[in-house]
Scaffold this motif. Structure first.
Motif, PDB file in Angstrom:
ATOM      1  N   HIS A 224       0.841  -1.194   0.000  1.00  0.00           N
ATOM      2  CA  HIS A 224       0.000   0.000   0.000  1.00  0.00           C
ATOM      3  C   HIS A 224       0.876   1.243   0.000  1.00  0.00           C
ATOM      4  CE1 HIS A 224      -3.282  -2.719   0.893  1.00  0.00           C
ATOM      5  NE2 HIS A 224      -2.669  -3.119   1.990  1.00  0.00           N
ATOM      6  N   PRO A 225       0.423   2.320  -0.645  1.00  0.00           N
ATOM      7  CA  PRO A 225       1.197   3.563  -0.647  1.00  0.00           C
ATOM      8  C   PRO A 225       1.149   4.250   0.715  1.00  0.00           C
ATOM      9  CG  PRO A 225      -0.906   3.886  -1.745  1.00  0.00           C
ATOM     10  CD  PRO A 225      -0.791   2.409  -1.467  1.00  0.00           C
ATOM     11  N   THR A 226       2.178   5.027   1.003  1.00  0.00           N
ATOM     12  CA  THR A 226       2.259   5.729   2.285  1.00  0.00           C
ATOM     13  C   THR A 226       1.089   6.683   2.480  1.00  0.00           C
ATOM     14  OG1 THR A 226       4.675   5.576   2.270  1.00  0.00           O
ATOM     15  CG2 THR A 226       3.694   7.266   3.687  1.00  0.00           C
ATOM     16  N   SER A 227       0.665   7.341   1.407  1.00  0.00           N
ATOM     17  CA  SER A 227      -0.441   8.294   1.512  1.00  0.00           C
ATOM     18  C   SER A 227      -1.702   7.632   2.053  1.00  0.00           C
ATOM     19  CB  SER A 227      -0.731   8.916   0.143  1.00  0.00           C
ATOM     20  OG  SER A 227      -1.011   7.902  -0.814  1.00  0.00           O
ATOM     21  N   ARG A 228      -1.952   6.409   1.627  1.00  0.00           N
ATOM     22  CA  ARG A 228      -3.127   5.681   2.108  1.00  0.00           C
ATOM     23  C   ARG A 228      -2.929   5.224   3.550  1.00  0.00           C
ATOM     24  NH1 ARG A 228      -5.332  -0.125  -0.331  1.00  0.00           N
ATOM     25  NH2 ARG A 228      -6.506  -0.740   1.525  1.00  0.00           N
ATOM     26  N   LEU A 229      -1.748   4.683   3.850  1.00  0.00           N
ATOM     27  CA  LEU A 229      -1.496   4.142   5.186  1.00  0.00           C
ATOM     28  C   LEU A 229      -1.512   5.219   6.264  1.00  0.00           C
ATOM     29  CD1 LEU A 229       1.286   1.484   4.477  1.00  0.00           C
ATOM     30  CD2 LEU A 229      -1.162   1.120   4.803  1.00  0.00           C
ATOM     31  N   LEU A 230      -1.011   6.410   5.946  1.00  0.00           N
ATOM     32  CA  LEU A 230      -1.014   7.488   6.931  1.00  0.00           C
ATOM     33  C   LEU A 230      -2.438   7.925   7.270  1.00  0.00           C
ATOM     34  CD1 LEU A 230       2.000   9.720   5.818  1.00  0.00           C
ATOM     35  CD2 LEU A 230       1.802   8.347   7.906  1.00  0.00           C
ATOM     36  N   ILE A 231      -3.290   7.990   6.248  1.00  0.00           N
ATOM     37  CA  ILE A 231      -4.693   8.353   6.485  1.00  0.00           C
ATOM     38  C   ILE A 231      -5.374   7.279   7.338  1.00  0.00           C
ATOM     39  CG2 ILE A 231      -6.941   8.675   5.375  1.00  0.00           C
ATOM     40  CD1 ILE A 231      -5.469   9.939   3.011  1.00  0.00           C
ATOM     41  N   GLU A 232      -5.124   6.009   7.001  1.00  0.00           N
ATOM     42  CA  GLU A 232      -5.721   4.917   7.769  1.00  0.00           C
ATOM     43  C   GLU A 232      -5.201   4.897   9.200  1.00  0.00           C
ATOM     44  OE1 GLU A 232      -4.971   1.359   5.582  1.00  0.00           O
ATOM     45  OE2 GLU A 232      -6.610   1.700   4.152  1.00  0.00           O
ATOM     46  N   LEU A 233      -3.921   5.270   9.386  1.00  0.00           N
ATOM     47  CA  LEU A 233      -3.356   5.326  10.737  1.00  0.00           C
ATOM     48  C   LEU A 233      -4.066   6.383  11.570  1.00  0.00           C
ATOM     49  CD1 LEU A 233      -1.222   4.634  12.893  1.00  0.00           C
ATOM     50  CD2 LEU A 233       0.256   6.365  11.830  1.00  0.00           C
ATOM     51  N   LEU A 234      -4.247   7.562  10.986  1.00  0.00           N
ATOM     52  CA  LEU A 234      -4.927   8.644  11.703  1.00  0.00           C
ATOM     53  C   LEU A 234      -6.360   8.262  12.034  1.00  0.00           C
ATOM     54  CD1 LEU A 234      -4.856  11.517  12.823  1.00  0.00           C
ATOM     55  CD2 LEU A 234      -5.533  12.338  10.554  1.00  0.00           C
ATOM     56  N   GLN A 235      -7.052   7.680  11.070  1.00  0.00           N
ATOM     57  CA  GLN A 235      -8.433   7.252  11.306  1.00  0.00           C
ATOM     58  C   GLN A 235      -8.484   6.147  12.359  1.00  0.00           C
ATOM     59  OE1 GLN A 235      -9.534   6.134   7.298  1.00  0.00           O
ATOM     60  NE2 GLN A 235     -10.306   8.172   6.809  1.00  0.00           N
ATOM     61  N   GLY A 236      -7.533   5.212  12.286  1.00  0.00           N
ATOM     62  CA  GLY A 236      -7.507   4.122  13.252  1.00  0.00           C
ATOM     63  C   GLY A 236      -7.238   4.603  14.663  1.00  0.00           C
ATOM     64  N   PHE A 299       4.000   0.002  10.352  1.00  0.00           N
ATOM     65  CA  PHE A 299       5.038  -0.329   9.377  1.00  0.00           C
ATOM     66  C   PHE A 299       4.903  -1.743   8.828  1.00  0.00           C
ATOM     67  CE2 PHE A 299       7.224   3.330  11.316  1.00  0.00           C
ATOM     68  CZ  PHE A 299       7.619   4.000  10.150  1.00  0.00           C
ATOM     69  N   ILE A 300       4.296  -2.659   9.579  1.00  0.00           N
ATOM     70  CA  ILE A 300       4.132  -4.026   9.084  1.00  0.00           C
ATOM     71  C   ILE A 300       3.246  -4.061   7.848  1.00  0.00           C
ATOM     72  CG2 ILE A 300       2.074  -4.628  10.448  1.00  0.00           C
ATOM     73  CD1 ILE A 300       5.077  -6.926   9.847  1.00  0.00           C
ATOM     74  N   GLN A 301       2.402  -3.054   7.684  1.00  0.00           N
ATOM     75  CA  GLN A 301       1.476  -3.021   6.546  1.00  0.00           C
ATOM     76  C   GLN A 301       2.183  -2.828   5.207  1.00  0.00           C
ATOM     77  OE1 GLN A 301      -2.511  -0.876   7.805  1.00  0.00           O
ATOM     78  NE2 GLN A 301      -0.770   0.230   8.655  1.00  0.00           N
ATOM     79  N   TYR A 302       3.434  -2.369   5.238  1.00  0.00           N
ATOM     80  CA  TYR A 302       4.171  -2.165   3.995  1.00  0.00           C
ATOM     81  C   TYR A 302       4.556  -3.468   3.309  1.00  0.00           C
ATOM     82  CZ  TYR A 302       4.714   2.888   4.645  1.00  0.00           C
ATOM     83  OH  TYR A 302       4.471   4.238   4.759  1.00  0.00           O
ATOM     84  N   PHE A 303       4.611  -4.563   4.083  1.00  0.00           N
ATOM     85  CA  PHE A 303       5.025  -5.820   3.454  1.00  0.00           C
ATOM     86  C   PHE A 303       4.244  -7.040   3.940  1.00  0.00           C
ATOM     87  CE2 PHE A 303       7.859  -4.646   6.927  1.00  0.00           C
ATOM     88  CZ  PHE A 303       7.818  -5.758   7.756  1.00  0.00           C
ATOM     89  N   TYR A 304       3.234  -6.837   4.782  1.00  0.00           N
ATOM     90  CA  TYR A 304       2.423  -7.966   5.245  1.00  0.00           C
ATOM     91  C   TYR A 304       0.959  -7.554   5.179  1.00  0.00           C
ATOM     92  CZ  TYR A 304       0.846 -11.881   8.152  1.00  0.00           C
ATOM     93  OH  TYR A 304       0.225 -13.005   8.615  1.00  0.00           O
TER      94      TYR A 304
END
Length: 438
Positions: A224-236, A299-304
């Motif tokens: 997943h791209p960082t832009s998506r993961l950062l938004i999901e992190l904030l929402q989470g 960070f685990i979401q980048y490869f798992y």
């Protein structure tokens, strides 16, 4: 008139227990998910190892309760209820964050975990044991070999329930290294090393033995791209630390601004209180492990491939943060802090009622259907076109609560078999009470 604290605690515990039961009874599928299907099937097929995508702990616990006459579904609910009761009784007997734990368990997010057929329900009691042992070590009440033994045991127990406990193992060892000059550092370092060694051995002796390609298949760089993961992190984070509503509306809308907003304001309050009121050494460890777990979960979401960060995935790591937060709130608000628990329960009641389904009625319908088709005691498959077929997979979830020996298939040719069900095959014969939200 000043109310005594004990009646408040008793009332809150009773209401939480009742709401935990209502939470899955007033859900069309009994609070199960696609992952629950795997857990229930794993438990049903033991001692045969069904898969290695989950540790043995939770399926074994479910299997244990089947020896008392419960099926796998009701066994999972017994685990959730007993996990809640264990936390309350343990913290009360040990005088360990008891008043904070009463409020924590009443939060709608944690209440929902206790009612959910997922391994987090079993993870939370072991997380409390881990935090308790850690506190004894930091306070000098547990030393040397005993400290290493009990801390290592709690870490290994956590990992055998949920793989993400690896982050707690890492955080424990890292804490010892960061504070290596302190007297209690060595048990954390040594236990972290032993726990890490166990993880490696578990991988080679268990995971690779039953599925040698599991790690290679599971790891994929750049998921997943960082832009998506950062938004999901904030929402989470904003939903995980929202004391009243733990999920956002998947359809979007203005309501989500309120949900995220309350969570964000609460996070600011947490940071403010932690800065204003100095943390003890024990509290520092709790925050260290919690934040480390949250960072690793990101960070685990980048490869798992895992679900987007939410209240459930973060529960073992948000738990110590909540405990310290409530302790600080008690310093400021005293007994008024219990209002957080009651307000969370009230919002949970409202949400549960608005999104209510009738699990017992649906279970009866499904049980009658499977018995009439002579499919209640045989291995089943349920056909889906894609894993995103959420409306269809809900039927499979309901089936799994009656016949746990069901797996998903994506092969159209399987639908020719009598033991392969589809959404249309089932709904032609029965009608279920639908839940608007879940």
């Amino acid at each position: 008139m000043k109310f005594r604290e004990r009646p408040i605690q008793i009332v809150l515990v009773i209401i939480t227990l009742v709401m935990t039961i209502f939470r899955f009874l007033l859900n069309e599928n009994g609070r199960v998910s696609p992952d629950s299907i795997r857990y229930l099937r794993f438990a049903h097929n033991l001692p045969v190892i069904d898969n290695t995508t989950t540790p043995l702990g939770y399926p074994l616990a479910i299997r244990f309760f089947t020896f008392f006459g419960l099926d796998e579904f009701w066994g999972s609910k017994a685990i959730g209820i007993m996990a809640f009761l264990f936390i309350i009784i343990f913290t009360w007997r040990k005088k360990f964050f008891f008043r904070e734990s009463v409020i924590l368990c009443s939060l709608f997010s944690f209440l929902s975990i206790f009612s959910f057929t997922m391994s987090e329900a079993l993870t939370l009691p072991f997380a409390f044991l881990f935090l308790y042992v850690s506190a004894l070590i930091i306070e000098g009440k547990l030393e040397r070999r005993n400290a290493i033994f009990y801390l290592t045991l709690s870490l290994i127990a956590l990992y055998n329930v949920r793989y993400s406990s690896l982050f707690i193992i890492g955080g424990t060892g890292l804490f010892g290294l960061v504070f290596y000059k302190r007297k209690y550092a060595s048990p954390f370092i040594i236990s972290g090393i032993i726990g890490g060694t166990f993880v490696v051995l578990y991988k080679f002796l268990f995971i690779d033995y039953f599925n040698e390609n599991y790690v290679n298949e599971a790891l994929e760089i750049g998921l997943h791209p960082t832009s998506r993961l950062l938004i999901e992190l904030l929402q989470g984070l904003c939903t995980s630390f929202n004391p009243f509503i733990h999920i956002s509306d998947p359809g979007g809308g203005i309501i989500n601004y309120a949900i995220y907003g309350i969570g964000f304001i609460n996070i600011l309050a947490i940071v403010y209180l932690f800065i204003k009121y100095r943390l003890t050494e024990t509290e520092t460890f709790y925050i260290f492990v919690g934040v480390t777990g949250i960072i690793c979960s990101y960070f685990i979401q980048y490869f798992y491939s895992v679900n987007a960060i939410d209240y459930r995935l973060l529960a073992p790591f948000s738990l110590p943060v909540w405990l310290v937060y409530f302790r600080k709130l008690f310093q400021v608000l005293s007994l008024k802090t219990y209002a957080v628990g009651f307000l969370s329960i009230f919002s949970g009641m409202l949400f549960t009622w608005l999104s209510k389904g009738n699990y017992l009625e649906n279970r009866k319908e499904m049980k009658d259907f499977l018995q009439s088709e002579k499919l209640d005691k045989v291995p089943l498959k349920f056909y889906l076109e894609t894993t995103e077929d959420l409306d269809k997979i809900q039927i499979a979830e309901l089936i799994s609560t009656v016949n746990a020996n069901i797996s998903l298939t994506f092969k159209p040719q399987d639908t020719l078999r009598r033991t392969t069900l589809t959404r249309d095959k089932v709904l032609q014969k029965i009608k279920i009470d639908r839940n608007k939200y879940q």
